[in-house]
Design an enzyme around this catalytic site. Structure first.
Site, PDB file in Angstrom:
ATOM      1  N   LYS A 231       0.713  -1.391   0.052  1.00  0.00           N
ATOM      2  CA  LYS A 231       0.076  -0.077   0.092  1.00  0.00           C
ATOM      3  C   LYS A 231       0.772   1.259  -0.104  1.00  0.00           C
ATOM      4  O   LYS A 231       2.153   1.041   0.317  1.00  0.00           O
ATOM      5  CB  LYS A 231      -0.987   0.007   1.153  1.00  0.00           C
ATOM      6  CG  LYS A 231      -0.283   0.084   2.556  1.00  0.00           C
ATOM      7  CD  LYS A 231      -0.919  -0.155   3.622  1.00  0.00           C
ATOM      8  CE  LYS A 231      -0.391  -0.222   5.326  1.00  0.00           C
ATOM      9  NZ  LYS A 231      -0.905  -0.617   6.144  1.00  0.00           N
TER      10      LYS A 231
ATOM     11  N   TYR B  35      15.817  30.212   7.932  1.00  0.00           N
ATOM     12  CA  TYR B  35      14.815  30.657   8.587  1.00  0.00           C
ATOM     13  C   TYR B  35      14.983  30.902   9.997  1.00  0.00           C
ATOM     14  O   TYR B  35      14.929  29.925  10.461  1.00  0.00           O
ATOM     15  CB  TYR B  35      13.515  30.406   7.922  1.00  0.00           C
ATOM     16  CG  TYR B  35      13.174  30.134   6.611  1.00  0.00           C
ATOM     17  CD1 TYR B  35      13.269  31.460   5.680  1.00  0.00           C
ATOM     18  CD2 TYR B  35      13.088  29.045   6.011  1.00  0.00           C
ATOM     19  CE1 TYR B  35      13.319  31.473   4.677  1.00  0.00           C
ATOM     20  CE2 TYR B  35      12.735  29.103   4.553  1.00  0.00           C
ATOM     21  CZ  TYR B  35      12.687  30.131   3.872  1.00  0.00           C
ATOM     22  OH  TYR B  35      12.829  30.361   2.391  1.00  0.00           O
TER      23      TYR B  35
ATOM     24  N   MET C 247      11.730  23.926   2.821  1.00  0.00           N
ATOM     25  CA  MET C 247      10.939  23.451   1.732  1.00  0.00           C
ATOM     26  C   MET C 247      11.727  22.497   0.804  1.00  0.00           C
ATOM     27  O   MET C 247      11.680  21.508   0.577  1.00  0.00           O
ATOM     28  CB  MET C 247      10.001  24.040   1.041  1.00  0.00           C
ATOM     29  CG  MET C 247       8.993  23.405   0.012  1.00  0.00           C
ATOM     30  SD  MET C 247       8.091  24.556  -1.004  1.00  0.00           S
ATOM     31  CE  MET C 247       6.925  25.210   0.101  1.00  0.00           C
TER      32      MET C 247
HETATM   33  C1  LIG Z   1      -0.444  -1.549   6.776  1.00  0.00           C
HETATM   34  C2  LIG Z   1      -1.118  -2.951   7.340  1.00  0.00           C
HETATM   35  C3  LIG Z   1      -0.267  -4.065   7.519  1.00  0.00           C
HETATM   36  C4  LIG Z   1       1.240  -4.088   7.477  1.00  0.00           C
HETATM   37  O1  LIG Z   1       1.786  -3.687   8.604  1.00  0.00           O
HETATM   38  P1  LIG Z   1       3.324  -3.459   8.926  1.00  0.00           P
HETATM   39  O2  LIG Z   1       3.493  -2.963  10.467  1.00  0.00           O
HETATM   40  O3  LIG Z   1       3.835  -2.661   8.168  1.00  0.00           O
HETATM   41  O4  LIG Z   1       3.903  -4.955   8.830  1.00  0.00           O
HETATM   42  C5  LIG Z   1      -0.753  -5.231   7.800  1.00  0.00           C
HETATM   43  N1  LIG Z   1      -2.279  -5.370   7.624  1.00  0.00           N
HETATM   44  C6  LIG Z   1      -3.078  -4.151   7.489  1.00  0.00           C
HETATM   45  C7  LIG Z   1      -4.439  -4.241   7.555  1.00  0.00           C
HETATM   46  C8  LIG Z   1      -2.441  -3.188   7.290  1.00  0.00           C
HETATM   47  O5  LIG Z   1      -3.312  -1.778   6.999  1.00  0.00           O
END
Ligand SMILES: *Cc1c(COP(=O)(O)O)cnc(C)c1O
Length: 364
Positions: free
Chosen positions: A34, A257, A305
């Site tokens: 993801k 800054y 930035m």
């Molecule tokens: C992001 C996620 C994971 C992975 O978690 P990690 O701590 O990065 O291994 C697993 N299951 C779900 C449902 C997630 O949203």
């Protein structure tokens, strides 16, 4: 060589998954890609994960799942968070398992002919079917299965990693959920609960599949409790920049800054051409360190930035030298977990927020 570059080592991704596989007693792995593979690039990471033996890929939403399919990746994919009008027909067409968190989602997924996995809330209080509603949802799912309109391939939940007693309570709640599902006449082949942390530390959470994200990327799920070296993994991402300019300045010179901390002595300042637009957290101002030519130097002044300044003292640093922002702590480089510490966050957020302006280059 470029102004800024993130090198992603796909060999590290493969090795890390193999290291995790060796620690989970042969439990099959779902590689979580993801959020564009936690900033590493979803498609190349997914391919590396499959080469390394991952049985499944996991993403949050359907757009992420379809990106994998459009790239020609045909491994099993599960997606678990959907908007009210999510196109489950596209999921069915592309062979993507729909994680369903409500009766409404189940109905719509079955209507579209998608395979489903029931996501149960065992205590995290985010999405997932509440235990009180599970009996009704499971009964309806069994009916839809008998009518040949869907198949419940899995049941899963997600842990809060809130400490042993809470995790154990969630395992017990998951067991109750599995009983409810079985009593409804369903026989899902995949039961899964653990992400990296639990998979590596709590064997009772492994069931039929473990969902591995952060450990595959070579970062720790809990940097304060376990280092990447202890986990047997190494960071897959190395973020570098090129020193854009240097200048010799006297004591008392204001830098960046707000002039937060004027120089305390005559020194050389090196300009690094990355800033918060690139994912270098502004909140690490005053704490961040980088590596140049094998030596560690502190940043000085506000992270801006597009750039920040490093105080290199009397070191012979010159424009064009490579600056390592984060990489492998085993070879002395600062790590994304270090940046998480400096910025009051976690390594997950550091790599995931790497900006679009930073080109990724793949090796391994
Ligand atoms: C992001 C996620 C994971 C992975 O978690 P990690 O701590 O990065 O291994 C697993 N299951 C779900 C449902 C997630 O949203």
């Amino acid at each position: 060589m470029t102004l800024r570059e993130a090198v992603v080592d796909l060999g590290a991704i493969r090795d890390n998954l193999a290291a995790v596989a060796a620690r989970v007693d042969g439990t099959p792995l779902l590689a979580v890609v993801k959020a564009d593979g936690y900033g590493h690039g979803a498609v190349p990471v997914a391919r590396a994960a499959i080469e390394s033996g991952a049985a499944w890929l996991g993403v949050t939403d359907l757009a992420e799942a379809l990106e994998l399919r459009n790239a020609g990746i045909d491994a099993p994919v599960l997606s678990w968070l959907h908007d009210a009008k999510a196109d489950f027909a596209a999921a069915a067409h592309a062979g993507i398992d729909v994680g369903v968190s409500s009766l409404g989602q189940l109905e719509r997924a079955a209507e579209a002919g998608a395979l489903v996995q029931l996501k149960v809330d065992t205590g995290l209080s985010r999405n997932g079917i509440a235990l009180a509603e599970l009996e009704a949802v499971a009964a309806r799912a069994a009916e839809l299965e008998r009518q040949g309109r869907t198949r419940v391939r899995g049941v899963f939940s997600h842990l809060a990693n809130a400490g042993a007693p809470h995790d154990e309570a969630q395992v017990a709640a998951f067991e109750r959920a599995l009983d409810v599902v079985a009593a409804a006449g369903l026989d899902p082949e995949l039961r899964h609960l653990a992400s990296s942390q639990a998979a590596l530390t709590r064997p009772a959470t492994r069931y039929d599949l473990v969902r591995i994200g952060i450990a595959m990327y070579g970062l720790s799920p809990d940097a304060a409790a376990m280092s990447t070296a202890e986990l047997g993994v190494r960071p897959a991402m190395r973020l570098t920049g090129e020193v854009a300019a240097t200048r010799r300045v006297p004591a008392g010179t204001g830098v960046s800054y707000g002039f937060l901390t004027p120089t305390s002595a005559e020194t050389t300042l090196a300009l690094v051409p990355l800033g918060y637009a690139d994912g270098v957290p502004r909140s690490a101002t005053g704490r961040a360190h980088v590596q140049i030519g094998g030596a560690r130097f502190p940043s000085i002044g506000r992270i801006a930035m597009d750039q920040f300044v490093v105080d290199v003292g009397n070191a012979a640093v010159a424009p064009g030298d490579r600056v390592v922002l984060w990489g492998d702590p085993a070879v002395g480089e600062p790590s994304a977990d270090d940046w998480g510490d400096w910025a009051g966050t976690i390594g997950y957020e550091i790599v995931t927020r790497l900006g679009r302006r930073v080109p990724r280059r793949y090796v391994g």
